[in-house]
Design an enzyme around this catalytic site. Sequence first.
Site, mmCIF file in Angstrom:
data_model
loop_
_atom_site.group_PDB
_atom_site.id
_atom_site.type_symbol
_atom_site.label_atom_id
_atom_site.label_comp_id
_atom_site.label_asym_id
_atom_site.label_seq_id
_atom_site.Cartn_x
_atom_site.Cartn_y
_atom_site.Cartn_z
ATOM 1 N N TRP A 154 -1.109 6.298 -5.652
ATOM 2 C CA TRP A 154 -1.875 5.923 -6.843
ATOM 3 C C TRP A 154 -3.371 5.819 -6.599
ATOM 4 C CZ3 TRP A 154 -4.072 1.437 -5.250
ATOM 5 C CH2 TRP A 154 -3.383 0.686 -4.291
ATOM 6 N N ASN A 155 -3.810 5.720 -5.351
ATOM 7 C CA ASN A 155 -5.246 5.424 -5.185
ATOM 8 C C ASN A 155 -6.126 6.645 -5.465
ATOM 9 O OD1 ASN A 155 -4.459 6.607 -2.787
ATOM 10 N ND2 ASN A 155 -5.841 5.402 -1.534
ATOM 11 N N LYS A 178 6.198 14.577 -7.239
ATOM 12 C CA LYS A 178 6.514 13.273 -7.816
ATOM 13 C C LYS A 178 5.307 12.367 -7.565
ATOM 14 C CE LYS A 178 8.094 9.470 -6.486
ATOM 15 N NZ LYS A 178 7.173 8.623 -7.272
ATOM 16 N N GLY A 230 1.675 7.904 1.513
ATOM 17 C CA GLY A 230 2.107 6.583 1.072
ATOM 18 C C GLY A 230 2.114 5.621 2.240
ATOM 19 N N GLU A 252 1.200 11.321 5.603
ATOM 20 C CA GLU A 252 -0.138 10.703 5.598
ATOM 21 C C GLU A 252 0.070 9.245 5.209
ATOM 22 O OE1 GLU A 252 -2.772 12.098 6.652
ATOM 23 O OE2 GLU A 252 -2.122 14.178 6.713
ATOM 24 N N LEU A 253 -0.009 8.356 6.198
ATOM 25 C CA LEU A 253 0.428 6.976 5.967
ATOM 26 C C LEU A 253 -0.726 5.981 6.046
ATOM 27 C CD1 LEU A 253 3.728 7.271 8.052
ATOM 28 C CD2 LEU A 253 3.340 7.868 5.654
ATOM 29 N N CYS A 286 -6.813 4.548 2.403
ATOM 30 C CA CYS A 286 -6.035 4.521 3.640
ATOM 31 C C CYS A 286 -6.948 4.383 4.849
ATOM 32 C CB CYS A 286 -5.194 5.789 3.731
ATOM 33 S SG CYS A 286 -6.151 7.246 3.393
ATOM 34 N N GLU A 387 -1.631 -3.561 7.326
ATOM 35 C CA GLU A 387 -2.523 -3.011 6.308
ATOM 36 C C GLU A 387 -2.474 -3.878 5.046
ATOM 37 O OE1 GLU A 387 -1.303 0.602 4.327
ATOM 38 O OE2 GLU A 387 -3.306 1.420 4.612
#
Length: 494
Positions: A154-155, A178, A230, A252-253, A286, A387
């Site tokens: 969402w960011n 999605k 996410g 990508e976390l 992130c 985080e």
Amino acid sequence: MSEELRSFDQYIGGQWTPSSGGTMESVDPFTGQPWALIPDSSEGDVDAAVAAAREAFDSGPWPRLLPRQRAGHIHRLAELIERDAEQLAAIETRDNGKLLKEMRGQLAGLPTTYRYFAEWADKVHGEAIPTGKQGFIAWTLPEPVGVVLAITVWNSPLFSLTVKAAPALAAGCTVVVKPSEHTSASTLEFARLVEEAGFPAGVFNVVCGGPSVGEALTAHTGIDKVAFTGSTATGRRVAAAAAAHLAPSTLELGGKSANMIFEDADIEAAVNGVTAGIFAASGQTCVAGSRILVHESVYDEVVERVTERAGRIRLGNPTAPETEMGPVAYRQQHERILEYIEIGRSDGAAVITGGGPPEDGELKDGLFVAPTLLAEVEPSARIAQEEIFGPVGCVFPFADEEEALALANSTSFGLAAGIWTREVHRAHRLVPQLRAGTIWINAYRVLGYAVPYGGFGESGYGLEGGREGLGEFLVSKSVWLETSGETRDPFLLG
Ligand code: NAD
């Protein structure tokens, strides 16, 4: 009078359909009010989307077009994004509360990213390899990996989609997206542009929903590759579900990145970099520089100046040009950030500035968190290790380079790091020793479409952006050709 909700359908196989699973509300975090209805896709919708992408890949024209023809579609899409950028940026701000000027900036960059990858389409080629054997030649043949599942956050919804969809489409893949359940509207609006650009049916599909829809998609055997952005916890589940049917994934976390300020730094620039690192986008990036490491000789000065700057940050309506920090994106995220600040307090951290919602009564309806700095934090404390994804930075003093490095590398993440120094030798000494996918020297939070981006450790694996980002959507065959024409002994290996 309450505003009439905008309603969006899902996009599957070139058709707009309501979901049989019903709808979910999309909430504006500034007003706290719902503004749109988004499809909550059912398992049947998931199957239909994967089947459409599968058919478009297995027997449709897309992967069989000349690369230049694929590039033509992607170039047309870039033009349409340019045309509608303002509208798309406004939708994103409406959904995630980030500054309109930041979302405009992101949208303004996306056409270039599509054009960059469009231009790669006809530059994908294999290479001839000296085989080391008489009478054979061999070469590699890169091909599109197949049906790609893109799960986004969402960011930065369309940015996160673009670094997946642009290279995947250029490579000849078909895509099922999605988006995050909190910010699906811009991706659905974007699908209208894909349709208008004339992409064949099934090449690009959008289904919506939360974790259960994500799970159904990831576990689907019709998916050949998963590109995920996410949290680390979800990334672990996604990778395991994809691995169960041996689909590779790119993850990508999250991160807990260190922004390191040395005694010889340009302090003004470094303070600016710290502000950009942890307070821009309300800390919901992130790469947030959430651990601020400062040499003890300049510690007091840096803390004082960052505190002063934090105190001047203008919180407010994300669409107002003077606003510097908007609300955070949704209620659970707001609660989570405030909870982390309390955890910090009870673990003995000193709150230097901020520490909760802002005192300004005008902001009480929005999901705001005051820019927060915490000191006297144990490096092993939860707020130093986990985080937070909000405007909360922890400050640590260090005595020398060795200690700075040990602190920087002391979490399980490895996404980004900042080094503020005027000494080029020091920067070069540190770079190879830092466990981080992106390292900025005298800068922070700069990304570009041609520069690959990814993480180490619990920040994930695989790269987005650049030639390497394209490579994530290609697989290579090796081809051998016998050139002598002689009959060979069938019982002797080549
Ligand atoms: P999240 O993991 O909760 O959700 C991300 C996406 O995964 C959403 O679309 C969600 O619906 C979906 N999802 C949730 N559970 C799923 C499951 N079991 N299977 C499949 N899909 C599932 O993340 P979030 O909290 O919405 O986003 C914030 C996180 O994203 C932070 O950790 C942040 O650091 C990270 N992030 C990373 C990058 C990067 O490039 N490294 C960029 C932006 C955000």
